[in-house]
Design a protein around this motif. Structure first.
Motif, PDB file in Angstrom:
ATOM      1  N   ILE A  34      -2.110  -0.107   8.479  1.00  0.00           N
ATOM      2  CA  ILE A  34      -1.218   0.963   8.025  1.00  0.00           C
ATOM      3  C   ILE A  34      -1.865   2.328   8.263  1.00  0.00           C
ATOM      4  CG2 ILE A  34      -0.110   1.979   5.986  1.00  0.00           C
ATOM      5  CD1 ILE A  34       1.305  -0.520   6.920  1.00  0.00           C
ATOM      6  N   ALA A  35      -3.170   2.441   8.020  1.00  0.00           N
ATOM      7  CA  ALA A  35      -3.871   3.717   8.181  1.00  0.00           C
ATOM      8  C   ALA A  35      -3.870   4.198   9.626  1.00  0.00           C
ATOM      9  CB  ALA A  35      -5.307   3.591   7.687  1.00  0.00           C
ATOM     10  N   VAL A  55       2.794  -8.115  -4.034  1.00  0.00           N
ATOM     11  CA  VAL A  55       2.168  -7.031  -4.801  1.00  0.00           C
ATOM     12  C   VAL A  55       1.706  -5.919  -3.856  1.00  0.00           C
ATOM     13  CG1 VAL A  55       0.190  -6.462  -6.255  1.00  0.00           C
ATOM     14  CG2 VAL A  55       1.481  -8.525  -6.700  1.00  0.00           C
ATOM     15  N   ILE A  56       1.141  -6.301  -2.727  1.00  0.00           N
ATOM     16  CA  ILE A  56       0.675  -5.305  -1.759  1.00  0.00           C
ATOM     17  C   ILE A  56       1.861  -4.528  -1.183  1.00  0.00           C
ATOM     18  CG2 ILE A  56      -0.482  -5.016   0.465  1.00  0.00           C
ATOM     19  CD1 ILE A  56      -2.230  -7.410  -0.339  1.00  0.00           C
ATOM     20  N   ALA A  57       2.941  -5.217  -0.867  1.00  0.00           N
ATOM     21  CA  ALA A  57       4.137  -4.547  -0.351  1.00  0.00           C
ATOM     22  C   ALA A  57       4.672  -3.547  -1.377  1.00  0.00           C
ATOM     23  CB  ALA A  57       5.205  -5.573  -0.002  1.00  0.00           C
ATOM     24  N   LYS A  58       4.704  -3.944  -2.639  1.00  0.00           N
ATOM     25  CA  LYS A  58       5.181  -3.052  -3.706  1.00  0.00           C
ATOM     26  C   LYS A  58       4.273  -1.832  -3.850  1.00  0.00           C
ATOM     27  CE  LYS A  58       7.653  -2.031  -7.344  1.00  0.00           C
ATOM     28  NZ  LYS A  58       8.613  -0.987  -7.117  1.00  0.00           N
ATOM     29  N   GLU A  61       5.016   0.516  -0.949  1.00  0.00           N
ATOM     30  CA  GLU A  61       6.337   1.136  -1.111  1.00  0.00           C
ATOM     31  C   GLU A  61       6.290   2.227  -2.178  1.00  0.00           C
ATOM     32  OE1 GLU A  61       9.196  -1.923  -1.856  1.00  0.00           O
ATOM     33  OE2 GLU A  61       8.913  -2.810   0.121  1.00  0.00           O
ATOM     34  N   ASP A  62       5.568   1.966  -3.277  1.00  0.00           N
ATOM     35  CA  ASP A  62       5.412   2.983  -4.327  1.00  0.00           C
ATOM     36  C   ASP A  62       4.632   4.194  -3.824  1.00  0.00           C
ATOM     37  OD1 ASP A  62       6.809   1.353  -6.018  1.00  0.00           O
ATOM     38  OD2 ASP A  62       5.037   0.648  -7.132  1.00  0.00           O
ATOM     39  N   ALA A  63       3.767   3.973  -2.841  1.00  0.00           N
ATOM     40  CA  ALA A  63       2.973   5.072  -2.276  1.00  0.00           C
ATOM     41  C   ALA A  63       3.785   5.925  -1.302  1.00  0.00           C
ATOM     42  CB  ALA A  63       1.737   4.525  -1.578  1.00  0.00           C
ATOM     43  N   GLY A  64       4.989   5.450  -0.913  1.00  0.00           N
ATOM     44  CA  GLY A  64       5.836   6.272  -0.069  1.00  0.00           C
ATOM     45  C   GLY A  64       6.148   5.712   1.304  1.00  0.00           C
ATOM     46  N   LEU A  65       5.634   4.544   1.631  1.00  0.00           N
ATOM     47  CA  LEU A  65       5.987   3.930   2.911  1.00  0.00           C
ATOM     48  C   LEU A  65       7.409   3.396   2.869  1.00  0.00           C
ATOM     49  CD1 LEU A  65       2.822   1.910   3.939  1.00  0.00           C
ATOM     50  CD2 LEU A  65       3.749   3.910   5.032  1.00  0.00           C
TER      51      LEU A  65
END
Length: 69
Positions: A34-35, A55-58, A61-65
């Protein structure tokens, strides 16, 4: 000696992670992809799909992706 590192996106990255330490091993693959601007398809073990994938996907997504990346 002179080293050069190019961090260019290459497209979609595929990753298969094992059952032991699912969160850490999945994040170790997902975060660098992702980076560098890539999308990733993560296939966690069937026993760890929540802690190894959802959990990683969530979190991302919460971070803005965008959803699904």
């Amino acid at each position: 000696m002179h080293n050069v590192v190019y961090r260019d996106p290459i497209g979609v990255v595929g990753a298969i992670t094992p059952w032991n330490c699912p969160f850490y091993l999945s994040l170790r693959v997902v975060a660098p992809a992702i980076a560098t601007g890539n999308s990733i398809v993560l296939k966690p073990d069937d026993q760890t799909r929540i802690s190894g994938g959802l959990v990683i996907a969530k979190l991302f997504e919460d971070a803005g992706l965008p959803k699904g990346i």
